[in-house]
Motif scaffolding. Sequence first.
Motif, PDB file in Angstrom:
ATOM      1  N   VAL A  50      -1.996 -11.618  -2.928  1.00  0.00           N
ATOM      2  CA  VAL A  50      -1.412 -10.300  -3.171  1.00  0.00           C
ATOM      3  C   VAL A  50      -0.022 -10.470  -3.757  1.00  0.00           C
ATOM      4  O   VAL A  50       0.587 -11.540  -3.673  1.00  0.00           O
ATOM      5  N   ASP A  51       0.474  -9.394  -4.343  1.00  0.00           N
ATOM      6  CA  ASP A  51       1.855  -9.398  -4.827  1.00  0.00           C
ATOM      7  C   ASP A  51       2.805  -9.559  -3.639  1.00  0.00           C
ATOM      8  O   ASP A  51       2.530  -9.035  -2.559  1.00  0.00           O
ATOM      9  N   PRO A  52       3.909 -10.230  -3.848  1.00  0.00           N
ATOM     10  CA  PRO A  52       4.882 -10.362  -2.761  1.00  0.00           C
ATOM     11  C   PRO A  52       5.331  -9.004  -2.207  1.00  0.00           C
ATOM     12  O   PRO A  52       5.596  -8.880  -1.011  1.00  0.00           O
ATOM     13  N   GLU A  53       5.393  -7.987  -3.058  1.00  0.00           N
ATOM     14  CA  GLU A  53       5.805  -6.653  -2.598  1.00  0.00           C
ATOM     15  C   GLU A  53       4.811  -6.084  -1.578  1.00  0.00           C
ATOM     16  O   GLU A  53       5.206  -5.437  -0.606  1.00  0.00           O
ATOM     17  N   LEU A  54       3.515  -6.318  -1.805  1.00  0.00           N
ATOM     18  CA  LEU A  54       2.510  -5.820  -0.867  1.00  0.00           C
ATOM     19  C   LEU A  54       2.631  -6.547   0.467  1.00  0.00           C
ATOM     20  O   LEU A  54       2.568  -5.924   1.530  1.00  0.00           O
ATOM     21  N   ARG A  55       2.810  -7.841   0.426  1.00  0.00           N
ATOM     22  CA  ARG A  55       2.974  -8.590   1.669  1.00  0.00           C
ATOM     23  C   ARG A  55       4.206  -8.108   2.423  1.00  0.00           C
ATOM     24  O   ARG A  55       4.165  -7.893   3.639  1.00  0.00           O
ATOM     25  N   HIS A  56       5.307  -7.911   1.707  1.00  0.00           N
ATOM     26  CA  HIS A  56       6.536  -7.437   2.348  1.00  0.00           C
ATOM     27  C   HIS A  56       6.312  -6.059   2.969  1.00  0.00           C
ATOM     28  O   HIS A  56       6.762  -5.786   4.094  1.00  0.00           O
ATOM     29  N   ALA A  57       5.628  -5.175   2.239  1.00  0.00           N
ATOM     30  CA  ALA A  57       5.351  -3.832   2.755  1.00  0.00           C
ATOM     31  C   ALA A  57       4.521  -3.911   4.034  1.00  0.00           C
ATOM     32  O   ALA A  57       4.793  -3.197   5.005  1.00  0.00           O
ATOM     33  N   ALA A  58       3.517  -4.781   4.060  1.00  0.00           N
ATOM     34  CA  ALA A  58       2.688  -4.941   5.255  1.00  0.00           C
ATOM     35  C   ALA A  58       3.514  -5.487   6.410  1.00  0.00           C
ATOM     36  O   ALA A  58       3.424  -4.997   7.542  1.00  0.00           O
ATOM     37  N   GLU A  59       4.327  -6.480   6.141  1.00  0.00           N
ATOM     38  CA  GLU A  59       5.156  -7.065   7.194  1.00  0.00           C
ATOM     39  C   GLU A  59       6.187  -6.061   7.720  1.00  0.00           C
ATOM     40  O   GLU A  59       6.538  -6.085   8.897  1.00  0.00           O
ATOM     41  N   SER A  60       6.627  -5.165   6.862  1.00  0.00           N
ATOM     42  CA  SER A  60       7.666  -4.214   7.275  1.00  0.00           C
ATOM     43  C   SER A  60       7.150  -3.167   8.262  1.00  0.00           C
ATOM     44  O   SER A  60       7.945  -2.506   8.923  1.00  0.00           O
ATOM     45  N   VAL A  61       5.843  -3.002   8.367  1.00  0.00           N
ATOM     46  CA  VAL A  61       5.297  -1.996   9.278  1.00  0.00           C
ATOM     47  C   VAL A  61       4.625  -2.607  10.504  1.00  0.00           C
ATOM     48  O   VAL A  61       4.027  -1.876  11.310  1.00  0.00           O
ATOM     49  N   LEU A  62       4.735  -3.921  10.667  1.00  0.00           N
ATOM     50  CA  LEU A  62       4.152  -4.557  11.842  1.00  0.00           C
ATOM     51  C   LEU A  62       4.849  -4.067  13.099  1.00  0.00           C
ATOM     52  O   LEU A  62       6.067  -3.872  13.127  1.00  0.00           O
ATOM     53  N   GLN A  63       4.069  -3.871  14.151  1.00  0.00           N
ATOM     54  CA  GLN A  63       4.630  -3.483  15.439  1.00  0.00           C
ATOM     55  C   GLN A  63       5.051  -4.725  16.195  1.00  0.00           C
ATOM     56  O   GLN A  63       4.668  -5.850  15.844  1.00  0.00           O
ATOM     57  N   ASP A  64       5.851  -4.554  17.236  1.00  0.00           N
ATOM     58  CA  ASP A  64       6.319  -5.697  18.035  1.00  0.00           C
ATOM     59  C   ASP A  64       5.133  -6.520  18.529  1.00  0.00           C
ATOM     60  O   ASP A  64       4.187  -5.975  19.095  1.00  0.00           O
ATOM     61  N   GLY A  65       5.168  -7.806  18.282  1.00  0.00           N
ATOM     62  CA  GLY A  65       4.126  -8.714  18.735  1.00  0.00           C
ATOM     63  C   GLY A  65       2.883  -8.725  17.869  1.00  0.00           C
ATOM     64  O   GLY A  65       1.952  -9.472  18.155  1.00  0.00           O
ATOM     65  N   GLU A  66       2.849  -7.924  16.845  1.00  0.00           N
ATOM     66  CA  GLU A  66       1.676  -7.866  15.977  1.00  0.00           C
ATOM     67  C   GLU A  66       1.821  -8.878  14.846  1.00  0.00           C
ATOM     68  O   GLU A  66       2.875  -8.975  14.224  1.00  0.00           O
ATOM     69  N   SER A  67       0.752  -9.609  14.585  1.00  0.00           N
ATOM     70  CA  SER A  67       0.778 -10.578  13.495  1.00  0.00           C
ATOM     71  C   SER A  67       0.210  -9.943  12.235  1.00  0.00           C
ATOM     72  O   SER A  67      -0.508  -8.938  12.297  1.00  0.00           O
ATOM     73  N   LEU A  68       0.536 -10.552  11.116  1.00  0.00           N
ATOM     74  CA  LEU A  68      -0.016 -10.072   9.856  1.00  0.00           C
ATOM     75  C   LEU A  68      -1.538 -10.188   9.875  1.00  0.00           C
ATOM     76  O   LEU A  68      -2.242  -9.292   9.406  1.00  0.00           O
ATOM     77  N   SER A  69      -2.050 -11.259  10.471  1.00  0.00           N
ATOM     78  CA  SER A  69      -3.515 -11.435  10.561  1.00  0.00           C
ATOM     79  C   SER A  69      -4.163 -10.322  11.369  1.00  0.00           C
ATOM     80  O   SER A  69      -5.205  -9.777  10.971  1.00  0.00           O
ATOM     81  N   SER A  70      -3.564  -9.958  12.506  1.00  0.00           N
ATOM     82  CA  SER A  70      -4.163  -8.891  13.314  1.00  0.00           C
ATOM     83  C   SER A  70      -4.055  -7.550  12.602  1.00  0.00           C
ATOM     84  O   SER A  70      -4.958  -6.715  12.708  1.00  0.00           O
ATOM     85  N   PHE A  71      -2.964  -7.344  11.850  1.00  0.00           N
ATOM     86  CA  PHE A  71      -2.819  -6.120  11.064  1.00  0.00           C
ATOM     87  C   PHE A  71      -3.920  -6.034  10.006  1.00  0.00           C
ATOM     88  O   PHE A  71      -4.546  -4.994   9.829  1.00  0.00           O
ATOM     89  N   VAL A  72      -4.166  -7.126   9.311  1.00  0.00           N
ATOM     90  CA  VAL A  72      -5.202  -7.155   8.273  1.00  0.00           C
ATOM     91  C   VAL A  72      -6.571  -6.924   8.905  1.00  0.00           C
ATOM     92  O   VAL A  72      -7.375  -6.139   8.389  1.00  0.00           O
ATOM     93  N   GLU A  73      -6.838  -7.566  10.044  1.00  0.00           N
ATOM     94  CA  GLU A  73      -8.127  -7.385  10.715  1.00  0.00           C
ATOM     95  C   GLU A  73      -8.327  -5.923  11.116  1.00  0.00           C
ATOM     96  O   GLU A  73      -9.399  -5.344  10.887  1.00  0.00           O
ATOM     97  N   GLN A  74      -7.295  -5.322  11.708  1.00  0.00           N
ATOM     98  CA  GLN A  74      -7.413  -3.923  12.122  1.00  0.00           C
ATOM     99  C   GLN A  74      -7.583  -3.008  10.921  1.00  0.00           C
ATOM    100  O   GLN A  74      -8.332  -2.029  10.958  1.00  0.00           O
TER     101      GLN A  74
END
Length: 92
Positions: free
Chosen positions: A11-35
């Motif tokens: 993905v574009d770095p901007e998309l990854r940054h956007a996804a990381e910016s909305v992670l909740q406390d203790g949430e990983s990028l992998s769990s966010f993608v899975e959900q």
Amino acid sequence: MKTATIPSLRVDPELRHAAESVLQDGESLSSFVEQSIRSNIEHRRMQKEFIARGLAARDEARRTGEYYSSDEIRDELDAMLHEATARANVSR
């Protein structure tokens, strides 16, 4: 049961940054993608079922010749909403 993997995704770095910016406390990028995948699958299943019900209703209306105006449907939905609101107020 064995687990499976989802193919890696570039993905574009901007998309990854956007996804990381909305992670909740203790949430990983992998769990966010899975959900996100799970939510999208459920959304598409519900959409497919909705369309199937609509097509079945269309076919039934054609078969029976029984159609309803948008005013009739809106009035029925308004009545259902009024009834549900009244029940909710009584149970409080």
